[in-house]
Design a protein around this motif. Structure first.
Motif, short mmCIF file in Angstrom:
data_model
loop_
_atom_site.label_atom_id
_atom_site.label_comp_id
_atom_site.label_asym_id
_atom_site.label_seq_id
_atom_site.Cartn_x
_atom_site.Cartn_y
_atom_site.Cartn_z
N TRP A 68 0.75 -1.22 0.04
CA TRP A 68 -0.04 0.01 0.03
C TRP A 68 0.93 1.20 0.10
CZ3 TRP A 68 -0.26 3.72 3.84
CH2 TRP A 68 0.31 3.67 4.77
N GLU A 69 2.10 1.18 0.28
CA GLU A 69 3.19 2.22 0.30
C GLU A 69 3.45 2.45 -1.30
OE1 GLU A 69 6.35 1.97 2.87
OE2 GLU A 69 5.23 1.42 4.62
N ILE A 70 2.61 3.42 -1.88
CA ILE A 70 3.15 3.56 -3.15
C ILE A 70 4.27 3.95 -3.69
CG2 ILE A 70 1.96 4.64 -5.42
CD1 ILE A 70 0.08 2.90 -4.21
N ARG A 71 5.18 4.43 -2.53
CA ARG A 71 6.31 4.94 -2.86
C ARG A 71 7.29 3.65 -3.03
NH1 ARG A 71 9.85 4.36 1.27
NH2 ARG A 71 9.35 3.08 2.98
N LEU A 72 6.89 2.80 -2.96
CA LEU A 72 7.69 1.44 -3.29
C LEU A 72 7.58 0.99 -4.83
CD1 LEU A 72 6.65 -1.10 -0.42
CD2 LEU A 72 8.72 0.12 -0.62
N TRP A 73 6.76 1.69 -5.56
CA TRP A 73 6.37 1.46 -6.70
C TRP A 73 6.91 2.71 -7.66
CZ3 TRP A 73 5.91 -3.56 -6.78
CH2 TRP A 73 4.89 -4.07 -5.90
N THR A 74 6.98 3.78 -7.10
CA THR A 74 7.23 5.19 -7.85
C THR A 74 8.74 4.87 -8.52
OG1 THR A 74 6.18 6.20 -6.10
CG2 THR A 74 7.67 7.52 -7.37
N PRO A 75 9.79 4.28 -8.07
CA PRO A 75 10.85 4.30 -8.64
C PRO A 75 10.94 3.63 -10.09
CG PRO A 75 11.36 3.57 -6.28
CD PRO A 75 10.05 3.81 -6.65
N LEU A 76 9.84 2.25 -9.91
CA LEU A 76 9.63 1.66 -11.42
C LEU A 76 8.84 2.37 -12.34
CD1 LEU A 76 8.49 -1.84 -9.75
CD2 LEU A 76 10.47 -1.23 -11.35
N ILE A 77 7.90 3.03 -11.87
CA ILE A 77 7.09 3.91 -12.51
C ILE A 77 7.83 4.94 -13.13
CG2 ILE A 77 4.99 5.53 -12.55
CD1 ILE A 77 3.86 3.79 -10.37
N MET A 78 8.70 5.50 -12.71
CA MET A 78 9.56 6.88 -13.05
C MET A 78 10.38 6.24 -14.25
SD MET A 78 12.20 9.26 -11.23
CE MET A 78 13.37 8.15 -11.08
N LEU A 79 10.86 5.07 -14.02
CA LEU A 79 11.85 4.68 -15.23
C LEU A 79 10.91 4.09 -16.25
CD1 LEU A 79 14.47 2.66 -12.95
CD2 LEU A 79 14.80 4.89 -13.97
N LEU A 80 9.82 3.55 -15.91
CA LEU A 80 8.93 2.99 -17.16
C LEU A 80 8.39 4.26 -17.86
CD1 LEU A 80 6.60 0.40 -15.45
CD2 LEU A 80 8.34 -0.02 -17.40
N ILE A 81 8.21 5.38 -17.44
CA ILE A 81 7.57 6.63 -18.06
C ILE A 81 9.05 7.31 -18.78
CG2 ILE A 81 6.87 9.06 -17.54
CD1 ILE A 81 5.24 8.26 -15.45
N ILE A 82 10.05 7.25 -18.30
CA ILE A 82 11.09 7.83 -19.11
C ILE A 82 11.25 6.91 -20.36
CG2 ILE A 82 13.74 7.91 -19.18
CD1 ILE A 82 13.62 8.48 -16.24
N MET A 83 11.25 5.45 -20.29
CA MET A 83 11.43 4.44 -21.40
C MET A 83 10.24 4.61 -22.38
SD MET A 83 12.84 1.29 -19.45
CE MET A 83 13.55 0.43 -20.81
N LYS A 84 9.04 4.91 -21.68
CA LYS A 84 7.94 4.93 -22.57
C LYS A 84 7.95 6.50 -23.41
CE LYS A 84 3.71 3.61 -23.65
NZ LYS A 84 3.30 2.30 -24.30
#
Length: 341
Positions: free
Chosen positions: A307-323
């Motif tokens: 539930w701590e979304i901050r755990l997923w934030t690094p993954l999401i940041m890198l995915l957005i960069i690649m997208k």
């Protein structure tokens, strides 16, 4: 107005003004109910972070405590969340303000780097492909600080800095600098391993290539060096601070399965991941990144609080960069195709 003239304005707005405002809204307008009774005083902080998995995340702790000392020594302005007085003796406005200072500074720096990464060498002024993703990440990084820690925005900063060195660095000093960034990121948080995952995904053709004449290529050598930097720092921290709870704090699978808010946390990442995968454009690099980071997703389900979304934030940041990079590359190809015809 030319792009090179508008870029400093965008850098100021997206890298300073908006992050500072968002951080102020979060730290003043809201107040966490997560371990608040121990985090917002120096004594409680040191007791909490000198134990368990947290004791290895040293760099953010050092910066926070130094910031706290500066606030006290120079009588710097302090924030006071509206609920902080409810903590009575456990709440220290100066210590709470140290969190605000540290996390706001590195939120600003991360947003600046994200703009530089997504705008590229041309300093593109495309709002939808550059400014809007930075704005989204700024909001996500800010609002996920409902779990207040001294190392999240610092870790995002090192991830973004590593991305610049991986994508645009081709000189000898870039290699050594990237190794230093990996070490500093590992001293901050274990998510430094995403630097290795990103490097492997970007250079997957060379990294996963078969050995020619039993010789490894340049990208394989570089990845090995980064692995040594990460593992050397990771293991070194555990030799210095002890091996108790060296990998995780507790096994939480049963609790996470029975807790609806944990299910929502993992669902958030899955939803973002599906949006990335089912929309154009999806490159091999994105697919490889998903594959090499799957162990992290499973591990968080076992030993963390999804539930701590901050755990997923690094993954999401890198995915957005690649997208975004995938869209930009496709746009360039389409332009070349139209001109040639």
């Amino acid at each position: 107005m030319k792009n090179n003239l508008t870029f400093p304005i965008r850098l100021f707005l997206l890298g300073c003004v908006i992050p500072v405002i968002m951080s102020t809204v979060v730290y003043v307008g809201f107040f966490t109910n997560y371990t608040a009774e121990i985090l917002f005083s120096k004594q409680g902080f040191e007791h909490y972070y000198n134990n368990g998995i947290y004791k290895y995340r040293v760099l953010g702790q050092i910066i926070l405590l130094k910031t706290y000392d500066l606030i006290r020594h120079y009588d710097l302005p302090t924030l006071e969340a509206r609920s902080l007085p409810l903590l009575k003796d456990n709440g220290d406005p100066e210590f709470y303000s140290a969190y605000f200072y540290v996390n706001t500074v590195f939120l600003c720096l991360t947003c600046m780097l994200l703009l530089i990464i997504l705008a590229g060498g041309t300093k593109s002024a495309n709002f939808l492909l550059v400014d809007f993703p930075v704005l989204f990440m700024c909001f996500l990084m800010a609002i996920t600080q409902y779990v207040v820690v001294p190392y999240d925005t610092l870790s995002y900063f090192f991830l973004a800095l590593a991305v610049i060195l991986i994508m645009y660095g081709n000189k000898a000093w870039h290699v050594s600098t990237l190794g230093i960034v990996v070490v500093l990121a590992t001293l901050t948080r274990e998510t430094a391993i995403f630097i290795l995952a990103f490097y492997a995904a970007i250079h997957y053709r060379d990294v996963f290539a078969k050995l020619a004449n039993r010789k490894i290529n340049r990208q394989q050598v570089m990845l090995l060096l980064l692995i040594v930097c990460f593992l050397g720092t990771y293991v070194g921290l555990r030799l210095v601070f002890g091996k108790e709870q060296a990998v995780y704090q507790a096994f939480l699978l049963t609790r996470n399965i029975n807790l609806s808010v944990s299910l929502f946390g993992i669902l958030f990442y899955i939803s973002i991941a599906l949006l990335v995968l089912i929309t154009t454009h999806v490159t091999k690099e994105i697919s490889v990144f998903f594959l090499v980071t799957l162990p992290y997703v499973g591990l968080m389900w076992l030993i963390a609080d999804p539930w701590e979304i901050r755990l997923w934030t690094p993954l999401i940041m890198l995915l957005i960069i690649m997208k975004v990079q995938a869209h930009q590359s496709a746009g360039k190809q389409d332009t070349v195709f139209e001109v040639s015809h």
